[in-house]
Design a protein around this motif. Structure first.
Motif, PDB file in Angstrom:
ATOM      1  N   ARG A 113       0.862  -1.187   0.000  1.00 12.10           N
ATOM      2  CA  ARG A 113       0.000   0.000   0.000  1.00 12.10           C
ATOM      3  C   ARG A 113       0.892   1.228   0.000  1.00 12.10           C
ATOM      4  O   ARG A 113       1.856   1.296   0.739  1.00 12.10           O
ATOM      5  N   ASP A 114       0.547   2.181  -0.870  1.00  2.90           N
ATOM      6  CA  ASP A 114       1.361   3.394  -0.886  1.00  2.90           C
ATOM      7  C   ASP A 114       1.054   4.231   0.346  1.00  2.90           C
ATOM      8  O   ASP A 114       0.080   3.994   1.064  1.00  2.90           O
ATOM      9  N   ALA A 115       1.930   5.186   0.616  1.00  2.96           N
ATOM     10  CA  ALA A 115       1.832   5.987   1.847  1.00  2.96           C
ATOM     11  C   ALA A 115       0.541   6.792   1.930  1.00  2.96           C
ATOM     12  O   ALA A 115       0.114   7.166   3.017  1.00  2.96           O
ATOM     13  N   SER A 116      -0.098   7.058   0.801  1.00  2.00           N
ATOM     14  CA  SER A 116      -1.340   7.828   0.820  1.00  2.00           C
ATOM     15  C   SER A 116      -2.534   6.967   1.208  1.00  2.00           C
ATOM     16  O   SER A 116      -3.636   7.472   1.376  1.00  2.00           O
ATOM     17  N   GLY A 117      -2.311   5.632   1.341  1.00  2.00           N
ATOM     18  CA  GLY A 117      -3.409   4.735   1.687  1.00  2.00           C
ATOM     19  C   GLY A 117      -4.253   4.361   0.486  1.00  2.00           C
ATOM     20  O   GLY A 117      -5.348   3.846   0.633  1.00  2.00           O
ATOM     21  N   GLY A 118      -3.735   4.604  -0.709  1.00  2.00           N
ATOM     22  CA  GLY A 118      -4.470   4.330  -1.944  1.00  2.00           C
ATOM     23  C   GLY A 118      -4.513   2.858  -2.293  1.00  2.00           C
ATOM     24  O   GLY A 118      -4.438   1.979  -1.429  1.00  2.00           O
ATOM     25  N   ASP A 119      -4.622   2.610  -3.568  1.00  2.00           N
ATOM     26  CA  ASP A 119      -4.721   1.244  -4.083  1.00  2.00           C
ATOM     27  C   ASP A 119      -3.481   0.425  -3.754  1.00  2.00           C
ATOM     28  O   ASP A 119      -2.400   0.967  -3.534  1.00  2.00           O
ATOM     29  N   LEU A 120      -3.663  -0.891  -3.773  1.00  2.00           N
ATOM     30  CA  LEU A 120      -2.539  -1.796  -3.573  1.00  2.00           C
ATOM     31  C   LEU A 120      -1.697  -1.857  -4.843  1.00  2.00           C
ATOM     32  O   LEU A 120      -2.223  -1.783  -5.951  1.00  2.00           O
ATOM     33  N   ARG A 121      -0.390  -2.010  -4.658  1.00  2.00           N
ATOM     34  CA  ARG A 121       0.538  -2.280  -5.757  1.00  2.00           C
ATOM     35  C   ARG A 121       0.939  -3.733  -5.632  1.00  2.00           C
ATOM     36  O   ARG A 121       1.382  -4.159  -4.570  1.00  2.00           O
ATOM     37  N   TRP A 122       0.803  -4.470  -6.715  1.00  2.00           N
ATOM     38  CA  TRP A 122       1.101  -5.897  -6.694  1.00  2.00           C
ATOM     39  C   TRP A 122       2.434  -6.161  -7.359  1.00  2.00           C
ATOM     40  O   TRP A 122       2.776  -5.543  -8.363  1.00  2.00           O
ATOM     41  N   GLN A 123       3.182  -7.102  -6.790  1.00  2.00           N
ATOM     42  CA  GLN A 123       4.486  -7.474  -7.306  1.00  2.00           C
ATOM     43  C   GLN A 123       4.602  -8.990  -7.271  1.00  2.00           C
ATOM     44  O   GLN A 123       4.168  -9.622  -6.315  1.00  2.00           O
ATOM     45  N   VAL A 124       5.172  -9.551  -8.318  1.00  2.00           N
ATOM     46  CA  VAL A 124       5.476 -10.975  -8.340  1.00  2.00           C
ATOM     47  C   VAL A 124       6.977 -11.107  -8.570  1.00  2.00           C
ATOM     48  O   VAL A 124       7.505 -10.602  -9.555  1.00  2.00           O
ATOM     49  N   VAL A 125       7.656 -11.763  -7.639  1.00  2.00           N
ATOM     50  CA  VAL A 125       9.100 -11.972  -7.737  1.00  2.00           C
ATOM     51  C   VAL A 125       9.333 -13.454  -8.007  1.00  2.00           C
ATOM     52  O   VAL A 125       8.886 -14.311  -7.239  1.00  2.00           O
ATOM     53  N   VAL A 126      10.022 -13.737  -9.103  1.00  2.00           N
ATOM     54  CA  VAL A 126      10.318 -15.110  -9.495  1.00  2.00           C
ATOM     55  C   VAL A 126      11.632 -15.529  -8.837  1.00  2.00           C
ATOM     56  O   VAL A 126      12.628 -14.819  -8.914  1.00  2.00           O
ATOM     57  N   ASP A 127      11.632 -16.685  -8.173  1.00  2.00           N
ATOM     58  CA  ASP A 127      12.833 -17.189  -7.506  1.00  2.00           C
ATOM     59  C   ASP A 127      13.955 -17.452  -8.505  1.00  2.00           C
ATOM     60  O   ASP A 127      13.701 -17.775  -9.676  1.00  2.00           O
ATOM     61  N   ALA A 128      15.186 -17.361  -7.998  1.00  2.00           N
ATOM     62  CA  ALA A 128      16.357 -17.741  -8.789  1.00  2.00           C
ATOM     63  C   ALA A 128      16.190 -19.193  -9.207  1.00  2.00           C
ATOM     64  O   ALA A 128      15.684 -20.015  -8.446  1.00  2.00           O
ATOM     65  N   GLY A 129      16.598 -19.491 -10.408  1.00  2.00           N
ATOM     66  CA  GLY A 129      16.454 -20.851 -10.925  1.00  2.00           C
ATOM     67  C   GLY A 129      15.252 -21.010 -11.836  1.00  2.00           C
ATOM     68  O   GLY A 129      15.132 -22.022 -12.531  1.00  2.00           O
ATOM     69  N   LEU A 130      14.351 -20.033 -11.825  1.00  2.00           N
ATOM     70  CA  LEU A 130      13.211 -20.043 -12.744  1.00  2.00           C
ATOM     71  C   LEU A 130      13.365 -18.870 -13.706  1.00  2.00           C
ATOM     72  O   LEU A 130      13.788 -17.787 -13.310  1.00  2.00           O
ATOM     73  N   ASP A 131      13.005 -19.096 -14.953  1.00  2.00           N
ATOM     74  CA  ASP A 131      13.099 -18.056 -15.970  1.00  2.00           C
ATOM     75  C   ASP A 131      11.756 -17.348 -16.086  1.00  2.00           C
ATOM     76  O   ASP A 131      10.771 -17.959 -16.510  1.00  2.00           O
ATOM     77  N   PRO A 132      11.694 -16.060 -15.728  1.00  2.91           N
ATOM     78  CA  PRO A 132      10.416 -15.346 -15.805  1.00  2.91           C
ATOM     79  C   PRO A 132       9.881 -15.235 -17.234  1.00  2.91           C
ATOM     80  O   PRO A 132       8.701 -14.984 -17.426  1.00  2.91           O
ATOM     81  N   GLN A 133      10.746 -15.443 -18.239  1.00  2.00           N
ATOM     82  CA  GLN A 133      10.315 -15.385 -19.637  1.00  2.00           C
ATOM     83  C   GLN A 133       9.718 -16.705 -20.122  1.00  2.00           C
ATOM     84  O   GLN A 133       9.093 -16.751 -21.173  1.00  2.00           O
ATOM     85  N   ASP A 134       9.925 -17.773 -19.359  1.00  2.00           N
ATOM     86  CA  ASP A 134       9.364 -19.090 -19.709  1.00  2.00           C
ATOM     87  C   ASP A 134       7.841 -18.991 -19.603  1.00  2.00           C
ATOM     88  O   ASP A 134       7.302 -18.590 -18.571  1.00  2.00           O
ATOM     89  N   PRO A 135       7.101 -19.343 -20.669  1.00  7.07           N
ATOM     90  CA  PRO A 135       5.643 -19.215 -20.637  1.00  7.07           C
ATOM     91  C   PRO A 135       4.984 -19.973 -19.482  1.00  7.07           C
ATOM     92  O   PRO A 135       4.004 -19.498 -18.911  1.00  7.07           O
ATOM     93  N   GLU A 136       5.523 -21.136 -19.130  1.00  5.74           N
ATOM     94  CA  GLU A 136       4.960 -21.905 -18.016  1.00  5.74           C
ATOM     95  C   GLU A 136       5.129 -21.148 -16.696  1.00  5.74           C
ATOM     96  O   GLU A 136       4.198 -21.079 -15.879  1.00  5.74           O
ATOM     97  N   VAL A 137       6.297 -20.561 -16.490  1.00  7.00           N
ATOM     98  CA  VAL A 137       6.568 -19.784 -15.271  1.00  7.00           C
ATOM     99  C   VAL A 137       5.700 -18.528 -15.258  1.00  7.00           C
ATOM    100  O   VAL A 137       5.107 -18.173 -14.231  1.00  7.00           O
ATOM    101  N   ALA A 138       5.616 -17.849 -16.390  1.00  4.62           N
ATOM    102  CA  ALA A 138       4.799 -16.638 -16.486  1.00  4.62           C
ATOM    103  C   ALA A 138       3.338 -16.929 -16.174  1.00  4.62           C
ATOM    104  O   ALA A 138       2.678 -16.167 -15.451  1.00  4.62           O
ATOM    105  N   GLU A 139       2.803 -18.031 -16.688  1.00  4.54           N
ATOM    106  CA  GLU A 139       1.412 -18.407 -16.418  1.00  4.54           C
ATOM    107  C   GLU A 139       1.222 -18.770 -14.952  1.00  4.54           C
ATOM    108  O   GLU A 139       0.222 -18.407 -14.334  1.00  4.54           O
ATOM    109  N   PHE A 140       2.195 -19.488 -14.364  1.00  5.42           N
ATOM    110  CA  PHE A 140       2.119 -19.838 -12.951  1.00  5.42           C
ATOM    111  C   PHE A 140       2.112 -18.570 -12.098  1.00  5.42           C
ATOM    112  O   PHE A 140       1.316 -18.446 -11.162  1.00  5.42           O
TER     113      PHE A 140
END
Length: 154
Positions: A113-140
């Motif tokens: 949540r930003d400091a103004s109390g507004g909307d949520l910001r979403w983040q997805v962090v892919v673990d080391a060892g997985l390729d974020p460009q791999d379509p299977e990983v991206a879909e997961f």
């Protein structure tokens, strides 16, 4: 120094530190200001203080192109800046959940949540060892994000 910061209305300075090269780093209740650049707490993924080298490492959320900028701030006079930065980054986190894909390797879904109390910001962090460009990983990752959003009603 305060006059040159261009703070938003009601924004408060919490801590500051002098950089070795002479600039300043200022933590406010809403953002980290580094030599005139503004890094909102909700877009800061992590912060770590290295006492032996007097370096504050500040990571930003991954950009759509895949880059996750990291700043190494060598401080001459840290003051309370390291503790304040860590507290501000942690306080922006609403939920953080690791979702395993292959054994213990998977993705971490984070809502901030930003400091103004507004909307949520979403983040997805892919673990080391997985390729974020791999379509299977991206879909997961997409499914993990959507699942947590549904669960939270966000």
């Amino acid at each position: 120094m305060r006059a040159g910061l261009r703070l938003a209305g009601g924004e408060r300075v919490l801590a500051f530190g002098r950089l070795v090269h002479g600039g300043w780093v200022v933590a406010t209740d809403r953002a980290l200001l580094v030599d005139g650049e503004r890094l909102d707490w909700s877009s800061t993924s992590h912060a770590e203080w290295h006492d032996d080298s007097s370096v504050l490492t500040v990571g930003q959320m991954r950009t759509p192109g895949g880059a996750a900028p990291v700043r190494l701030l060598r401080l001459e006079e840290p003051g309370y800046l390291p503790e304040t930065v860590r507290e501000r980054v942690e306080s922006s986190i609403v939920v953080s959940r690791h979702v395993p894909m292959r054994g213990r390797t998977g993705v971490r879904v984070v809502a901030r949540r930003d400091a103004s109390g507004g909307d949520l910001r979403w983040q997805v962090v892919v673990d080391a060892g997985l390729d974020p460009q791999d379509p299977e990983v991206a879909e997961f990752a997409r499914a993990a994000l959507e699942g947590l959003r549904r669960e939270l009603g966000a």
